[in-house]
Design a protein around this motif. Structure first.
Motif, PDB file in Angstrom:
ATOM      1  N   PHE A   1     -17.258  -1.933  25.757  1.00 48.04           N
ATOM      2  CA  PHE A   1     -16.921  -2.763  26.914  1.00 48.04           C
ATOM      3  C   PHE A   1     -16.244  -4.055  26.469  1.00 48.04           C
ATOM      4  N   ALA A   2     -16.796  -4.695  25.443  1.00 46.14           N
ATOM      5  CA  ALA A   2     -16.264  -5.974  24.969  1.00 46.14           C
ATOM      6  C   ALA A   2     -14.840  -5.808  24.442  1.00 46.14           C
ATOM      7  N   LEU A   3     -14.638  -4.808  23.605  1.00 46.28           N
ATOM      8  CA  LEU A   3     -13.309  -4.616  23.019  1.00 46.28           C
ATOM      9  C   LEU A   3     -12.287  -4.317  24.116  1.00 46.28           C
ATOM     10  N   GLU A   4     -12.707  -3.523  25.096  1.00 47.02           N
ATOM     11  CA  GLU A   4     -11.794  -3.163  26.187  1.00 47.02           C
ATOM     12  C   GLU A   4     -11.502  -4.377  27.073  1.00 47.02           C
ATOM     13  N   SER A   5     -12.549  -5.126  27.451  1.00 45.18           N
ATOM     14  CA  SER A   5     -12.361  -6.278  28.347  1.00 45.18           C
ATOM     15  C   SER A   5     -11.516  -7.362  27.695  1.00 45.18           C
ATOM     16  N   ILE A   6     -11.795  -7.630  26.420  1.00 46.30           N
ATOM     17  CA  ILE A   6     -11.031  -8.668  25.733  1.00 46.30           C
ATOM     18  C   ILE A   6      -9.559  -8.270  25.676  1.00 46.30           C
ATOM     19  N   GLY A   7      -9.331  -6.998  25.342  1.00 43.87           N
ATOM     20  CA  GLY A   7      -7.960  -6.504  25.296  1.00 43.87           C
ATOM     21  C   GLY A   7      -7.277  -6.616  26.656  1.00 43.87           C
ATOM     22  N   GLU A   8      -8.019  -6.268  27.702  1.00 48.99           N
ATOM     23  CA  GLU A   8      -7.490  -6.254  29.064  1.00 48.99           C
ATOM     24  C   GLU A   8      -7.181  -7.673  29.554  1.00 48.99           C
ATOM     25  N   LYS A   9      -8.112  -8.610  29.318  1.00 45.04           N
ATOM     26  CA  LYS A   9      -7.977  -9.937  29.907  1.00 45.04           C
ATOM     27  C   LYS A   9      -7.225 -10.916  29.021  1.00 45.04           C
ATOM     28  N   LEU A  10      -7.249 -10.720  27.725  1.00 41.71           N
ATOM     29  CA  LEU A  10      -6.597 -11.686  26.834  1.00 41.71           C
ATOM     30  C   LEU A  10      -5.388 -11.101  26.124  1.00 41.71           C
ATOM     31  N   GLY A  11      -5.266  -9.780  26.181  1.00 37.22           N
ATOM     32  CA  GLY A  11      -4.082  -9.121  25.634  1.00 37.22           C
ATOM     33  C   GLY A  11      -3.838  -9.439  24.171  1.00 37.22           C
ATOM     34  N   ASP A  12      -2.559  -9.599  23.831  1.00 33.41           N
ATOM     35  CA  ASP A  12      -2.193  -9.817  22.438  1.00 33.41           C
ATOM     36  C   ASP A  12      -2.587 -11.192  21.933  1.00 33.41           C
ATOM     37  N   ASP A  13      -2.990 -12.096  22.860  1.00 38.15           N
ATOM     38  CA  ASP A  13      -3.415 -13.431  22.425  1.00 38.15           C
ATOM     39  C   ASP A  13      -4.640 -13.348  21.524  1.00 38.15           C
ATOM     40  N   CYS A  14      -5.419 -12.312  21.744  1.00 35.44           N
ATOM     41  CA  CYS A  14      -6.662 -12.168  20.991  1.00 35.44           C
ATOM     42  C   CYS A  14      -6.533 -10.997  20.014  1.00 35.44           C
TER      43      CYS A  14
END
Lengths: 164, 429
Positions: free
Chosen positions: B328-341
């Motif tokens: 969930f964390a890896l997916e959400s971070i990718g979804e909400k922060l994109g390439d910034d993270c």
């Protein structure tokens, strides 16, 4: 988030975004000192030239967080072209500002070492003498970050000692 | 140790989608009721140390209130009881990792670091000489690097580092060659930076084929995965109590009984001898041989309670929960922060644990952590005692969020909220 605003003053963010005197001077004639913060892996490289008891040139290299980078940049602007005695006084004043006066450690620096009495009364931090450096005052509220702020100053201090 | 009434059973805490009933579990951790900066604590630093559940705190208090005495040799009732509790803890901890002879094979140390140093100092001095090869990996913690460098400086042994690949996994394509002529292979079962879960069983087979013994750093794996040393096939396993809901000040070295039996003492002092004369001493049998001085008795009692606590939930259930939350964390971070993270380490899956190191834009890890603190979010910035790995990743520091059984999707959402604020504050930095 009032504390955060106090820590990350605009002037600090400005020096972080656009660091002054960035780079390294050729050695020789410059003298080179490295500083490390083992806590976070930050490193600073201070290269300086002292001519006729004056810091005639200084550059800052290395990597680090906004506080360590901004502090180094502000330091370089403050000491460039200043007589060594005055620079030593400024180092002392700055480190006094960064000391944990109110804590149980008493008048000690970030490593818990007693701060030696400087040319001025150590209790009296002269904000005028600090100029823009006073912007870093907010760091004292975040004890872990004091080492970030003093990293470049300790390197400069060491450099001056090695040159004298 | 009796479990307190608050202990959970599997049926109580397991809910849909592989998640545990976090709301219920969180009540077992008094510190989670505290508030910082007028917010609830979002604790995402379990890879550094885990929070302590009530049954562990109670077990330690109860020991000091009712039993405390020095172990071994005392004949009075409380000393007998303290000894019984201490040795019972040894058996319990040993069984937790599948030891067949826990009474002989489990050595209590100060922490995982001391356990690894014990191996390097004792086994290393007795078995290694100039030009012998010790295989390490690029993802080791300093505690599984520096003792071997120290030994290398002293004895002239050769250190070989198995590299990591672009995904943050070990590149084992040439592992066979790395093991050629090696005496020892030292590897972390789960990286404290990348979250990578390494294939220890397969690596042990290759190492043993070459006659090398295998040291496993289990500091991150034992608290979060079902661990069975028979299955791992390793010869040594080191881990810490405080990362598995136990107290600080106690670690564990498990080693095969035959190997331990042949090892010279580590520290000298009381409790580790059979006899002492002015010029010489006769060491005791393992595990006493390696436990000089008064051992961490209350800590052992606390660690036993921590093992009870983890087992009452079930290591399989804990892994399942953390695996789902990591995904969930890896997916959400990718979804909400994109390439910034940029998140380091393998994607969610069987070989990915709940340790997530990341960089966010060009914001320094220290600054990220500072901003997150204002949201009550506890993450760790820095090199995570893995400087060789940091250099390999090309970063000076990362911010690391690491989860445990008390974390939920809500915690990850607050983390992301804080990261967005850090991005705003340092925009154009």
């Amino acid at each position: 988030m009032a504390d955060l605003e106090e820590l990350y003053r605009e002037i600090i963010l400005d020096h972080y975004r656009s660091p002054r005197n960035r780079g390294e001077l050729p050695v020789p004639p410059a003298h080179r000192v490295e500083g490390f913060n083992p806590l976070c892996g930050d490193e600073v490289v201070v290269t300086l030239i002292v001519n006729d008891d004056t810091v005639s040139d200084i550059k800052i290299g290395g990597t680090g967080c906004s506080i360590s980078q901004a502090s180094a940049s502000l330091m370089s602007s403050a000491v460039k072209g200043k007589p060594v005695d005055e620079v030593r006084g400024l180092i002392h004043t700055f480190k006094s500002m960064m000391s944990v006066h109110q804590s149980t450690l008493g008048d000690a620096d970030e490593d818990g070492r007693q701060i030696e009495p400087g040319p001025e009364d150590p209790e009296l931090v002269d904000s005028d003498a600090l100029g823009e450096l006073a912007a870093l005052q907010g760091v004292v509220k975040f004890p872990v970050r004091i080492k970030c702020a003093t990293l470049s100053w300790n390197a400069l201090s060491q450099g001056l000692d090695e040159l004298s | 140790m009796d479990m307190t009434d608050g202990a959970m059973t599997v049926d109580d805490v397991e809910v849909a989608s592989g998640y545990l009933d976090v709301e219920k579990l969180r009540r077992d951790f008094p510190i989670l009721a505290e508030r910082v900066h007028d917010r609830r604590i979002v604790y995402l630093d379990s890879a550094a140390t885990s929070l302590t559940p009530r049954p562990v705190i109670d077990a330690i208090s109860k020991y000091y209130e009712t039993t405390h005495a020095n172990v071994h040799r005392g004949v009075y009732a409380t000393a007998e009881e303290a000894t019984r509790l201490y040795e019972e803890a040894r058996i319990k901890v040993g069984r937790f990792i599948g030891a067949t002879r826990p009474g002989e094979e489990v050595v209590f140390t100060k922490n995982a670091t001391e356990a690894l140093n014990l191996i390097a100092s004792s086994w290393g001095h007795a078995n290694l000489k100039e030009n012998d090869v010790v295989v390490l990996t690029e993802m080791e913690h300093h505690s599984n690097i520096v003792p071997w460098i120290m030994l290398s400086e002293e004895l002239g042994i050769e250190l070989r580092y198995v590299p990591i690949d672009g995904s943050g996994r070990l590149d084992l394509s040439n592992f066979d060659e790395f093991c050629d002529g090696a005496k020892l292979v030292c590897v972390s079962a789960m990286s404290n930076v990348l979250g990578t879960i390494n294939p220890i069983t397969e690596m042990s087979k290759v190492a043993h084929d070459h006659g090398a013994l295998v040291v496993v750093d289990g500091a991150q794996s034992v608290p979060h995965l079902p661990v069975d040393i028979q299955e791992l096939g390793a010869d040594f396993l080191a881990f810490s109590g405080h990362k598995m809901m136990g107290p600080t000040g106690i670690g564990v070295l498990w080693a095969n009984a035959t190997i331990l039996e042949a090892m010279p003492p580590f520290l000298g002092g009381g409790g580790m001898i059979l006899d002492v004369k002015p010029e010489k001493f006769l060491p005791a049998d393992p595990p006493d041989r390696f436990e000089a001085g008064t051992p961490p008795i209350a800590e052992a009692v606390g660690l036993a309670a921590a093992v009870d606590y983890l087992q009452s939930i079930g290591m399989g259930q804990i892994r399942s929960h953390e695996r789902s939350l990591t995904a969930f964390a890896l997916e959400s971070i990718g979804e909400k922060l994109g390439d910034d993270c940029r998140i380091f380490g393998p994607p969610a899956g069987d070989d990915r644990g709940g340790v997530m190191s990341f960089s966010y834009r060009d914001v320094h890890a220290h600054d990220i952590a500072q901003v997150l603190d204002q949201y009550g979010v506890c993450v760790r910035p820095g090199h995570h005692c893995a400087k060789p790995l940091m250099r390999k990743l090309g970063v000076a520091a990362t911010a690391r969020a690491s989860i445990a059984l008390y974390n939920s999707e809500d915690d990850i959402n607050v983390l992301i909220e804080g990261l967005v604020e850090a991005g705003r504050l340092f925009a154009n930095a």
